[in-house]
Design a protein around this motif. Sequence first.
Motif, PDB file in Angstrom:
ATOM      1  N   ASP A 266      -4.996  11.856  -5.486  1.00  0.00           N
ATOM      2  CA  ASP A 266      -5.097  10.453  -5.861  1.00  0.00           C
ATOM      3  C   ASP A 266      -3.881   9.703  -5.341  1.00  0.00           C
ATOM      4  N   TRP A 267      -4.114   8.739  -4.474  1.00  0.00           N
ATOM      5  CA  TRP A 267      -2.954   8.052  -3.897  1.00  0.00           C
ATOM      6  C   TRP A 267      -2.921   6.579  -4.243  1.00  0.00           C
ATOM      7  N   LEU A 268      -3.845   6.131  -5.070  1.00  0.00           N
ATOM      8  CA  LEU A 268      -3.819   4.707  -5.413  1.00  0.00           C
ATOM      9  C   LEU A 268      -3.402   4.438  -6.846  1.00  0.00           C
ATOM     10  N   ARG A 269      -3.561   5.433  -7.708  1.00  0.00           N
ATOM     11  CA  ARG A 269      -3.069   5.236  -9.071  1.00  0.00           C
ATOM     12  C   ARG A 269      -1.667   5.814  -9.198  1.00  0.00           C
ATOM     13  N   THR A 270      -0.931   5.376 -10.194  1.00  0.00           N
ATOM     14  CA  THR A 270       0.430   5.879 -10.325  1.00  0.00           C
ATOM     15  C   THR A 270       0.418   7.246 -10.991  1.00  0.00           C
ATOM     16  N   ALA A 271       1.410   8.041 -10.625  1.00  0.00           N
ATOM     17  CA  ALA A 271       1.558   9.340 -11.260  1.00  0.00           C
ATOM     18  C   ALA A 271       1.791   9.103 -12.750  1.00  0.00           C
TER      19      ALA A 271
ATOM     20  N   LEU B 199       0.833  -1.198   0.000  1.00  0.00           N
ATOM     21  CA  LEU B 199       0.000   0.000   0.000  1.00  0.00           C
ATOM     22  C   LEU B 199       0.879   1.264   0.000  1.00  0.00           C
TER      23      LEU B 199
ATOM     24  N   HIS C  25       4.271   6.137  -5.223  1.00  0.00           N
ATOM     25  CA  HIS C  25       4.366   6.296  -6.679  1.00  0.00           C
ATOM     26  C   HIS C  25       3.159   7.025  -7.261  1.00  0.00           C
TER      27      HIS C  25
ATOM     28  N   ARG D 258       2.419   1.812  -3.385  1.00  0.00           N
ATOM     29  CA  ARG D 258       1.434   2.444  -4.252  1.00  0.00           C
ATOM     30  C   ARG D 258       1.383   3.940  -3.991  1.00  0.00           C
ATOM     31  N   LEU D 259       1.278   4.242  -2.723  1.00  0.00           N
ATOM     32  CA  LEU D 259       1.113   5.640  -2.323  1.00  0.00           C
ATOM     33  C   LEU D 259       2.277   6.504  -2.794  1.00  0.00           C
TER      34      LEU D 259
END
Lengths: 341, 250
Positions: free
Chosen positions: B113-118, A182, A188, A185-186
């Motif tokens: 947004d913290w679950l998808r990649t940049a 988790l 990135h 994920r955060l």
Amino acid sequence: MSNVNVPHLLLSRHRWRWPEIAFWLAAFACLLMPSKHLILNEIAILALFALSLDLILGYAGIVSLGHAAFLGAGAYIAGLFAIHVNGDPLLGLLAAAAACGVLGFITSFLVLRGSDLTRLMITLGVALLLGEIANRAAWLTGGADGLQGITMGRLLGLFEFDLYGRTSFTYSLVVLFVLFLLARRLIHSPFGHSLTAIRDNPLRAAAVGIPVKRRLIAIYTFAAIYAGIAGALLTQTTQFVGLDVLSFQRSADVMLVVIIGGAGYLYGGLIGALGFKFLQDWLSALTPQYWHFWIGLILVALVLIGRDRPRRLLHSVQKYVTNRWQSLTGSKAAGSSTGGA
Amino acid sequence: MGVALQTLGLNKRFGGLLATSEVSFTLAEGARHALIGPNGAGKTTLVNLLTGVIPPTSGKVLLHGTDITRLSPDQRVRRGLARTFQINQLFPTLTPLDTLGLAMTERLGRGNDWLRTAGSHPGIAEAIAEVAERFRLTDVLTERTSVLPYGKQRLLEIAVAFASQPQVLLLDEPAAGVPESERHDILAAVAELPRSVSVLLIEHDMDLVFSFAERISVLVNGAMFAEGNAEEIANDPRVQAVYLGDAGHD
Ligand SMILES: Nc1ncnc2c1ncn2[C@@H]1O[C@H](COP(=O)(O)OP(=O)(O)O)[C@@H](O)[C@H]1O
Ligand SMILES: [Mg+2]
């Protein structure tokens, strides 16, 4: 004429690299060392605690000398929950996470502004405060005698916590792994990048539209939850909580762990925890009285060499092996453009 | 033409110093407007007031007619007001790729947004490539910002602001400190900014000011001293006096 492929660059960075895969394979392979499960469990919990500190220190640049506030709070909540509410480990974990989330959210407002020194003093103060509350509220916490009488239910209703730490280590390792995924994920994500930006330059961060305070509140709360879960694991796998979970020593140790392992690349806390426990065992066997002397010396040395060192070392090992591998197999970087999904 | 940015009786006091004094100033939509004045006149302070880095002692700032005086810097960016800094304010450990991506994601409102990649947002890669091309950064996209040559850092300084897709862009001495040989890229990038962006340029180089600006304001001791088109300012004896006086100690 440059052939920079931006979409590829953007998507390739969060891909799993082989040292990471090797790291986790090795971690899970430790399950096959039953005689070491007790110490491995301690390492896994310390690693999670350090991962939590790394999220605020290594990414957002928030220094803390009182991170044990959340470890301790999580530990006590999990213990009290098991005694008074329910002995189910996972429910206890959730309860500790929720409580520490609230605690983290409230205290985050204290670390929003101010210099590093202010932050050090405030975090230290909050931890001391909680320590004193736990000490005084002996009717609830057992005070200096510690919180006794915790009996944990079976994990998932199936696995009993055994004396050899088999269930404990498996449990802690899986929780660590899931929370690591988790966190990975955060960091990135756009959110994660904005934390690094804030650490690098808060003035510019605001000037590109990043709501600096809200992001800091969010990551501080998130890290508090992680530390709280580490505390809960500690309680559940040892079935005891002592005042020392809130001690300055804990906060200082976890800072040391992150510095030993290197901050800001996620694995620092994990590698640091391993290194720290190893050093602790080795040095205290060598010179029982002076182990803090040696750890202090190592700390000074590490800071002088540069905190970036372990990460760079790892990076060059990875490069070296990858190059050797490619020259051996003759595959010229062909692999680097595939498997982005 | 409409009004992009406006100040009404803006004042800023630093202790005993009135760094901004009763400034009422208007930036038209699509403007190519220069702000000049001797060192210490209060130009950077004015930009800081416009972008919310510091609060004014009194007075108002309006963006497209809306009062934004109490908004935070990041809220102003999301409303289309971006700026560059006279002294580089970049993210040393990030690459230009990440820096530009960051600015764009925030502008798209996806920064939480913290679950998808940049970079997973559709079209963002193309947008980054385009901005990088425009500001001649394509060849250094994946280098750490801290190791970039100073000229490239100056270009990135403008590129980040541009990546926020502003309607109003404030450039605080974009070519400051850049050696003569590298100035051209920066001047060209400034000249090529699209007309849809209203630009306020702070600059000491008079050749650049006169080639770029259709309108010029002169700030002296925190107060608006003169305003007019390039010709009017060039021929204004009072402005010449200020600049001759300034050149004396420069
Ligand atoms: N944060 C501050 N505190 C006190 N004085 C300041 C501050 N910022 C700027 N000043 C003063 O305000 C005046 C205007 O500075 P500035 O806006 O940087 O001028 P310019 O950009 O036109 O060279 C200077 O005298 C400067 O010393
Ligand atoms: Mg200035």
